[in-house]
Design a protein around this motif. Structure first.
Motif, PDB file in Angstrom:
ATOM      1  N   HIS A 218     -40.176  43.178 -19.129  1.00 40.58           N
ATOM      2  CA  HIS A 218     -41.067  44.323 -19.322  1.00 40.58           C
ATOM      3  C   HIS A 218     -40.313  45.344 -20.157  1.00 40.58           C
ATOM      4  CE1 HIS A 218     -43.383  47.957 -18.533  1.00 40.58           C
ATOM      5  NE2 HIS A 218     -44.382  47.169 -18.190  1.00 40.58           N
ATOM      6  N   THR A 219     -40.946  45.803 -21.242  1.00 40.29           N
ATOM      7  CA  THR A 219     -40.216  46.619 -22.213  1.00 40.29           C
ATOM      8  C   THR A 219     -40.287  48.128 -21.912  1.00 40.29           C
ATOM      9  OG1 THR A 219     -42.166  46.646 -23.652  1.00 40.29           O
ATOM     10  CG2 THR A 219     -40.551  44.904 -24.054  1.00 40.29           C
ATOM     11  N   GLY A 220     -40.758  48.496 -20.749  1.00 38.47           N
ATOM     12  CA  GLY A 220     -40.841  49.922 -20.406  1.00 38.47           C
ATOM     13  C   GLY A 220     -42.069  50.568 -21.019  1.00 38.47           C
ATOM     14  N   ARG A 221     -42.106  50.593 -22.333  1.00 44.51           N
ATOM     15  CA  ARG A 221     -43.321  50.985 -23.070  1.00 44.51           C
ATOM     16  C   ARG A 221     -43.606  49.858 -24.066  1.00 44.51           C
ATOM     17  NH1 ARG A 221     -43.179  57.065 -25.186  1.00 44.51           N
ATOM     18  NH2 ARG A 221     -45.365  56.562 -25.474  1.00 44.51           N
ATOM     19  N   PRO A 222     -44.864  49.717 -24.471  1.00 43.29           N
ATOM     20  CA  PRO A 222     -45.184  48.585 -25.360  1.00 43.29           C
ATOM     21  C   PRO A 222     -44.923  48.902 -26.829  1.00 43.29           C
ATOM     22  CG  PRO A 222     -47.201  49.692 -24.700  1.00 43.29           C
ATOM     23  CD  PRO A 222     -46.080  50.441 -24.039  1.00 43.29           C
ATOM     24  N   LEU A 223     -43.677  49.210 -27.167  1.00 42.82           N
ATOM     25  CA  LEU A 223     -43.343  49.598 -28.534  1.00 42.82           C
ATOM     26  C   LEU A 223     -43.040  48.364 -29.382  1.00 42.82           C
ATOM     27  CD1 LEU A 223     -40.981  52.605 -27.665  1.00 42.82           C
ATOM     28  CD2 LEU A 223     -43.398  52.671 -28.364  1.00 42.82           C
ATOM     29  N   PRO A 224     -43.502  48.341 -30.633  1.00 43.55           N
ATOM     30  CA  PRO A 224     -43.309  47.164 -31.482  1.00 43.55           C
ATOM     31  C   PRO A 224     -41.870  46.688 -31.540  1.00 43.55           C
ATOM     32  CG  PRO A 224     -44.818  48.700 -32.539  1.00 43.55           C
ATOM     33  CD  PRO A 224     -44.316  49.379 -31.298  1.00 43.55           C
ATOM     34  N   GLU A 225     -40.926  47.618 -31.732  1.00 42.82           N
ATOM     35  CA  GLU A 225     -39.530  47.183 -31.871  1.00 42.82           C
ATOM     36  C   GLU A 225     -39.005  46.565 -30.581  1.00 42.82           C
ATOM     37  OE1 GLU A 225     -40.816  50.134 -32.480  1.00 42.82           O
ATOM     38  OE2 GLU A 225     -39.706  51.747 -31.500  1.00 42.82           O
TER      39      GLU A 225
END
Ligand code: MCA
Ligand code: AMP
Length: 484
Positions: A218-225
């Motif tokens: 899980h990336t914390g927020r769904p940011l492209p990078e």
């Protein structure tokens, strides 16, 4: 526990069964920590969890499920009035607090039962903080398949959000149908950064991984990078996330090595589908669902994908498209009507709202989705819109116009308010409020709504008008507002 079967079967040599925002936990430790939470909450039939994007949230929810409680995910950004509603309406006996952004006055070891609640007006619930250093080995009997696993709050066209009762059986069936359609396996590495308080990010995005036994990043927020750097095989996103990824071609190209990209929660625009295919080499799988039904329609990993279409009914699902008299419309790809769905992943009703349940779910198990759809002769399903302008989808979040209108009308300067979703290139729709008001400006009104509701429910735009367009009966003509 059957629901999260994969978690206990996972190879214990994986130190990173679940990673949330760079904090990793092994399956073995997750189970031990969750059992410690279960020891603390055992006996509480309903447990709220402050659903921050943290490992603690995953541990807290698994712990509550192991204890046989129904979990109420609480959005961490919900305004005080919304939080109060969720915590009281659900009958939660406890609030599990988790990581950053959690208001708790607890010292380790006991429950904070201070009688007056918190400064922000939360009801006085005992608070149980998740402590990742605490382990237990207590094994508990599995909950019954018909026991509620989740009470998920979702907006309707009017009034406050309603609690959607999802049983263990429904959640298991919902995930298993996707395992079949997407060939989801323990070898997958699932990547997403969606909120942990809705079906997409939580049921599919966390419980799906723990049931399948695949790793979750899980990336914390769904940011492209962050999606680009995560090295996954299976990626979940709402259309806004996919469109933002396409706007950063380097990030999109980094997904070329994945196995499957999945879009859902709102319509994926055809240009975004096409651009994703160009940049990643993948045609995304689109799937359709609702909080009340979980995912019912999807394209398959072993079948064709078609831009603008959500695929075919999943295993065990029946669909009908009906006209206003409830008669089936022809499956000719042209005729449209309301989509109704039936299947083992459907909810058991709205908590304590039998009339609302009866209005949506009939005795034969058919659920009225409120979505307008067509089906072509080959069975391809297409969602063409919603029956009501009063449900808005912004960034994949479902927002009830009535709830925002009620919040606006609570301001003493506001005489009339009508809220609609206006088309928005990034978010699909944006919350737009038309108000008749005296002596109050846009910023003040947005802040005022923030005192009641979650961030994404605030109007992005407030338009001041002299009067709202009404018909002869006095009812606001929202279609006129939405197209002006
Ligand atoms: C947002 N902000 C605002 C407002 N809205 N500020 C003032 N007024 C507003 N009205 C703030 C945010 O807090 C944020 O601040 C900043 O503006 C940027 O917001 P935004 O553009 O919304 O970007 P974002 O925060 O990156 O959100 C876009 C998003 C998000 C990531 C796509 O909408 C999202 O996570 N959507 C997923 C929703 C979802 O999971 N739905 C599934 C429902 P700051 O930068 O300071 O934080 S389940 C479902 O639908 C069914 C079952 C299904 O089919 O899946
Ligand atoms: P929610 O209950 O937040 O889960 O929102 C459910 C609603 O999201 C549905 O009724 C649809 O309007 C919308 N939705 C979900 N997936 C799709 C999709 N793939 N295409 C179009 N609309 C969708």
């Amino acid at each position: 526990m059957r629901l999260l079967a994969g978690m206990t079967q996972l190879a214990s040599d994986r130190p990173d069964a679940v990673t949330v925002a760079d904090v990793a936990i092994s399956a073995e430790r997750l189970l031990g920590c969750a059992r410690a939470v279960a020891d603390e909450v055992a006996g509480a039939p309903v447990v709220a969890v402050h659903a921050t994007p943290t490992v603690e949230t995953v541990v807290g929810m698994v712990g509550a499920l192991l204890a046989g409680a129904a979990v109420v995910p609480v959005p961490p950004d919900s305004g005080p009035a919304e939080r109060r509603h969720l915590l009281t309406d659900s009958g939660a006996a406890l609030l599990i607090t988790t990581g950053a952004g959690t208001a708790t006055t607890l010292s380790s070891g006991g429950h904070d039962t201070a009688g007056t609640g918190t400064a922000d007006g939360d009801p006085a619930l005992p608070r149980v903080p998740v402590d990742l250093t605490r382990l237990s080995s207590t094994d508990r009997p599995a909950p019954a398949p018909t026991d509620p696993a989740l009470i998920m709050y979702t907006s309707g066209t009017t009034g406050a959000p309603k609690g959607v009762l999802l049983s263990h059986r429904a959640v298991e069936a919902g995930i298993d149908a996707l395992v079949d359609a997407w060939a989801w396996s323990p070898d997958d590495i699932l990547v997403h950064g969606l909120p942990l308080f809705h079906v997409h990010g939580l049921v599919l995005g966390v419980f799906g991984a723990l049931r399948t036994g695949c790793r979750l990043r899980h990336t914390g927020r769904p940011l492209p990078e962050r999606y680009a750097a995560a090295g996954g095989t299976l990626y979940f996103g709402v259309p806004t996330v996919w469109s933002r990824i396409c706007a950063q071609p380097e990030a999109a190209r980094a997904l070329a090595g994945a196995r499957l990209l999945v879009s859902g929660s709102a319509a994926l625009p055809v240009p975004v589908f096409d651009r994703l295919r160009e940049l990643t080499g993948h045609q995304p799988v689109e799937r359709y669902g609702m909080t009340e039904t979980l995912i019912t329609v999807s394209s398959r990993v072993d079948g064709p994908r078609r831009a603008g279409y959500v695929g075919f009914p999943l295993d065990g699902v029946g669909t009908r498209v009906v006209d206003e008299a409830g008669r089936d419309v022809p499956a000719d790809g042209e005729s449209v009507g309301e989509l109704r769905v039936r299947g083992p992943m459907l909810f058991d009703g709205y908590l304590n709202r039998p009339e609302a349940t009866a209005a949506q779910l009939d005795a034969d198990g058919w659920f009225r989705t409120g979505d307008i759809a067509s089906v072509d002769p080959a069975g391809w399903h297409r969602i063409v819109g919603r029956a009501s302008t009063d449900l808005i989808k912004s960034g994949g979040y479902r927002i009830g116009a009535g709830e925002v209108e009620d919040a606006l009308l609570a301001h003493p300067g506001v005489r009339e308010a009508a809220v609609v979703g206006r088309p928005h290139a990034d978010l699909g729709e944006q919350v737009t409020a038309y108000v008749v008001a005296d002596g109050v400006g846009e910023a003040e009104l947005v802040d005022f709504v923030a005192g009641h509701l979650s961030v994404h429910k605030r109007p992005r735009q407030v338009r001041f008008v002299d009067a709202l367009p009404r018909n002869a009966m006095g009812k606001v003509q929202k279609k006129l507002l939405a197209t002006d």
